[in-house]
Design a protein around this motif. Structure first.
Motif, PDB file in Angstrom:
ATOM      1  N   VAL A  43       0.700  -1.343   0.293  1.00  0.00           N
ATOM      2  CA  VAL A  43      -0.008   0.129  -0.642  1.00  0.00           C
ATOM      3  C   VAL A  43       1.003   1.193   0.013  1.00  0.00           C
ATOM      4  O   VAL A  43       0.276   2.227  -1.106  1.00  0.00           O
ATOM      5  CB  VAL A  43      -1.339  -0.120   1.132  1.00  0.00           C
ATOM      6  N   CYS A  44       2.206   1.007   0.941  1.00  0.00           N
ATOM      7  CA  CYS A  44       2.434   2.401   0.917  1.00  0.00           C
ATOM      8  C   CYS A  44       3.487   3.097   0.015  1.00  0.00           C
ATOM      9  O   CYS A  44       3.065   4.232  -1.063  1.00  0.00           O
ATOM     10  CB  CYS A  44       3.833   2.065   2.037  1.00  0.00           C
ATOM     11  N   GLU A  47       0.650   4.031  -2.261  1.00  0.00           N
ATOM     12  CA  GLU A  47      -0.591   6.029  -2.295  1.00  0.00           C
ATOM     13  C   GLU A  47       0.273   6.658  -1.634  1.00  0.00           C
ATOM     14  O   GLU A  47       1.294   6.781  -1.164  1.00  0.00           O
ATOM     15  CB  GLU A  47      -0.993   4.753  -0.598  1.00  0.00           C
ATOM     16  N   GLY A  49      -0.726   9.962  -1.080  1.00  0.00           N
ATOM     17  CA  GLY A  49      -1.841  10.343  -0.911  1.00  0.00           C
ATOM     18  C   GLY A  49      -0.994  10.935   0.947  1.00  0.00           C
ATOM     19  O   GLY A  49      -1.228  10.084   2.260  1.00  0.00           O
ATOM     20  N   ARG A  52      -3.102   9.691   4.359  1.00  0.00           N
ATOM     21  CA  ARG A  52      -3.549   8.177   4.331  1.00  0.00           C
ATOM     22  C   ARG A  52      -2.865   8.113   4.690  1.00  0.00           C
ATOM     23  O   ARG A  52      -2.158   6.790   4.908  1.00  0.00           O
ATOM     24  CB  ARG A  52      -3.882   7.575   2.682  1.00  0.00           C
TER      25      ARG A  52
END
Length: 52
Positions: A43-44, A47, A49, A52
């Motif tokens: 995810v990191c 992502e 943003g 988040r």
């Protein structure tokens, strides 16, 4: 809005019943570490943003 004390004995019993009915078990430290590793790897990196 109804109040439901999540720290009560009844709530603890309800959580146990729900886990048993759905085939889940309480999360362990090892589960937390696997989740953190997955989030970092999957995810990191994608992502962008900051919120988040």
């Amino acid at each position: 809005m109804a109040k439901y004390d999540l720290t009560s004995r009844s709530a603890k019993g309800h959580r146990t019943q729900i886990r048993e009915a759905l085939g889940f078990c309480p999360a362990t430290r090892a589960d937390e570490e696997r989740l953190a590793a997955w989030l970092a790897a999957e995810v990191c990196p994608v992502e962008l943003g900051e919120d988040r």
